[in-house]
Design a protein around this motif. Structure first.
Motif, PDB file in Angstrom:
ATOM      1  N   ALA A 134       0.960  -1.105   0.075  1.00 51.62           N
ATOM      2  CA  ALA A 134       0.001   0.213   0.005  1.00 51.62           C
ATOM      3  C   ALA A 134       0.743   1.401   0.024  1.00 51.62           C
ATOM      4  O   ALA A 134       0.599   2.263   0.445  1.00 51.62           O
ATOM      5  CB  ALA A 134      -0.936   0.087   1.258  1.00 51.62           C
ATOM      6  N   ALA A 135       2.085   1.099  -0.238  1.00 51.73           N
ATOM      7  CA  ALA A 135       2.962   2.323  -0.448  1.00 51.73           C
ATOM      8  C   ALA A 135       3.286   2.442  -2.027  1.00 51.73           C
ATOM      9  O   ALA A 135       3.266   1.722  -2.849  1.00 51.73           O
ATOM     10  CB  ALA A 135       4.193   2.068   0.153  1.00 51.73           C
ATOM     11  N   VAL A 136       3.580   4.021  -2.291  1.00 51.53           N
ATOM     12  CA  VAL A 136       3.677   4.280  -3.554  1.00 51.53           C
ATOM     13  C   VAL A 136       5.111   3.760  -4.102  1.00 51.53           C
ATOM     14  O   VAL A 136       5.373   3.153  -5.071  1.00 51.53           O
ATOM     15  CB  VAL A 136       4.123   5.882  -3.734  1.00 51.53           C
ATOM     16  N   GLY A 137       5.939   3.178  -3.263  1.00 51.98           N
ATOM     17  CA  GLY A 137       7.412   2.688  -3.410  1.00 51.98           C
ATOM     18  C   GLY A 137       7.056   1.369  -3.701  1.00 51.98           C
ATOM     19  O   GLY A 137       8.186   0.875  -4.530  1.00 51.98           O
ATOM     20  N   CYS A 138       6.123   0.748  -3.646  1.00 47.58           N
ATOM     21  CA  CYS A 138       5.786  -0.747  -3.808  1.00 47.58           C
ATOM     22  C   CYS A 138       5.410  -0.750  -5.252  1.00 47.58           C
ATOM     23  O   CYS A 138       5.600   0.115  -5.977  1.00 47.58           O
ATOM     24  CB  CYS A 138       4.632  -1.006  -3.148  1.00 47.58           C
ATOM     25  N   PRO A 139       5.383  -2.121  -5.944  1.00 54.98           N
ATOM     26  CA  PRO A 139       4.897  -2.307  -7.082  1.00 54.98           C
ATOM     27  C   PRO A 139       3.582  -1.653  -7.457  1.00 54.98           C
ATOM     28  O   PRO A 139       2.852  -1.572  -6.379  1.00 54.98           O
ATOM     29  CB  PRO A 139       4.790  -4.003  -7.307  1.00 54.98           C
ATOM     30  N   ASN A 165       9.440   0.731 -15.279  1.00 58.57           N
ATOM     31  CA  ASN A 165       9.080   2.057 -14.720  1.00 58.57           C
ATOM     32  C   ASN A 165      10.461   2.770 -14.277  1.00 58.57           C
ATOM     33  O   ASN A 165      11.006   2.367 -13.262  1.00 58.57           O
ATOM     34  CB  ASN A 165       8.192   1.597 -13.443  1.00 58.57           C
ATOM     35  N   PRO A 166      10.526   3.918 -14.767  1.00 60.59           N
ATOM     36  CA  PRO A 166      11.702   4.704 -14.570  1.00 60.59           C
ATOM     37  C   PRO A 166      11.725   5.070 -13.088  1.00 60.59           C
ATOM     38  O   PRO A 166      12.659   5.503 -12.652  1.00 60.59           O
ATOM     39  CB  PRO A 166      11.655   5.972 -15.526  1.00 60.59           C
ATOM     40  N   GLN A 167      10.607   5.108 -12.417  1.00 57.75           N
ATOM     41  CA  GLN A 167      10.506   5.492 -11.005  1.00 57.75           C
ATOM     42  C   GLN A 167      11.092   4.464 -10.182  1.00 57.75           C
ATOM     43  O   GLN A 167      11.454   4.639  -9.001  1.00 57.75           O
ATOM     44  CB  GLN A 167       9.112   5.916 -10.550  1.00 57.75           C
ATOM     45  N   LYS A 168      11.158   3.200 -10.968  1.00 60.30           N
ATOM     46  CA  LYS A 168      11.782   1.996  -9.841  1.00 60.30           C
ATOM     47  C   LYS A 168      13.126   1.495 -10.311  1.00 60.30           C
ATOM     48  O   LYS A 168      13.825   1.028  -9.366  1.00 60.30           O
ATOM     49  CB  LYS A 168      10.630   1.012 -10.174  1.00 60.30           C
ATOM     50  N   ASP A 222       9.429   5.488  -1.335  1.00 62.65           N
ATOM     51  CA  ASP A 222       8.150   6.360  -0.976  1.00 62.65           C
ATOM     52  C   ASP A 222       7.156   5.566  -0.187  1.00 62.65           C
ATOM     53  O   ASP A 222       6.649   4.647  -0.741  1.00 62.65           O
ATOM     54  CB  ASP A 222       7.845   6.779  -2.384  1.00 62.65           C
ATOM     55  N   TRP A 223       6.812   5.759   1.150  1.00 62.19           N
ATOM     56  CA  TRP A 223       5.824   5.185   2.055  1.00 62.19           C
ATOM     57  C   TRP A 223       4.699   5.834   1.964  1.00 62.19           C
ATOM     58  O   TRP A 223       3.718   5.482   2.719  1.00 62.19           O
ATOM     59  CB  TRP A 223       6.553   5.142   3.419  1.00 62.19           C
TER      60      TRP A 223
END
Length: 231
Positions: A134-139, A165-168, A222-223
């Motif tokens: 449930a965090a943005v940093g998760c998949p 995903n360039p954010q990951k 990102d939590w």
């Protein structure tokens, strides 16, 4: 009979294609999720013989239990709350370590499902692109249920989506920037490739020439809650 259709319908209704969850609207139907979780618990399928059925079951259960916990306390900004600007690690750890489910006479925490069942039984690093806390940093949360006859294809798609995903994952020569998921679960990945860069390269749409010596830096995680506003 194991039935993923109710969970699949909820995902399609409340999760968009970017993995963002409409918790506000879903909260009004939270009992439907609890009913489905209760239904699955009564089937006692913990020892189902089909490995793909077991894998789909545990992936769906983990993500559903996370959603269920969020709906109980929503609105929140993050699963890692803060107090006077300082992360409340006690509450954060409790999210993963408190018992949240009963099935087959056993009580389960999220950590037990991930680290004592899914990881050791399936030994598949792609699960780290499917389990969502449930965090943005998760998949990104898939807006459809995992199905026994599709789960291998779905996991492959999850890996492709995450790594492209360039954010990951982002390669800026000579450095490979990666989600901390690759750092936390490094051993899971290098069991399937000699190094993190070589694992990543298998999935990149336009693969650069990465090697075991490619330097890695890990991105901040990102939590913040993976939520979207209701339309």
């Amino acid at each position: 009979m194991l039935e993923f259709a109710p969970w699949d319908q909820m995902l399609r209704q409340y999760v968009d294609t970017q993995g963002r969850v409409d918790y506000q609207t879903w909260q009004s139907s939270a009992q439907l999720l609890k009913d489905w979780l209760h239904q699955i618990a009564q089937l006692e399928l913990n020892h189902a013989s089909d490995p793909n059925l077991r894998l789909a079951l545990w992936l769906n259960l983990y993500n559903a239990l996370v959603i269920d916990q969020i709906l109980e306390v929503y609105p929140i900004r993050s699963i890692r709350p803060t107090f006077l600007g300082i992360p409340n690690w006690v509450a954060f750890l409790q999210f993963f370590q408190q018992p949240v489910y009963q099935m087959g006479g056993h009580s389960y925490t999220l950590n037990q499902i991930e680290h004592q069942i899914i990881r050791p039984e399936f030994r598949d690093p792609r699960i780290h692109f499917a389990l969502v806390c449930a965090a943005v940093g998760c998949p990104l949360l898939r807006n459809q249920a995992y199905q026994p006859d599709q789960v291998q294809v779905q996991l492959e798609d999850d890996a492709q989506r995450f790594i492209n995903n360039p954010q990951k994952v982002c390669y800026q020569p000579p450095v490979l920037y990666c989600s901390k998921i690759f750092q936390w679960y490094q051993q899971d990945f290098i069991q399937h490739s000699h190094s993190i860069p070589q694992y990543v390269q298998k999935y990149l749409a336009s693969p650069p020439q990465l090697s075991a010596t490619t330097p890695i830096r890990y991105l901040s995680y990102d939590w913040a809650l993976n939520q979207r506003t209701s339309s």
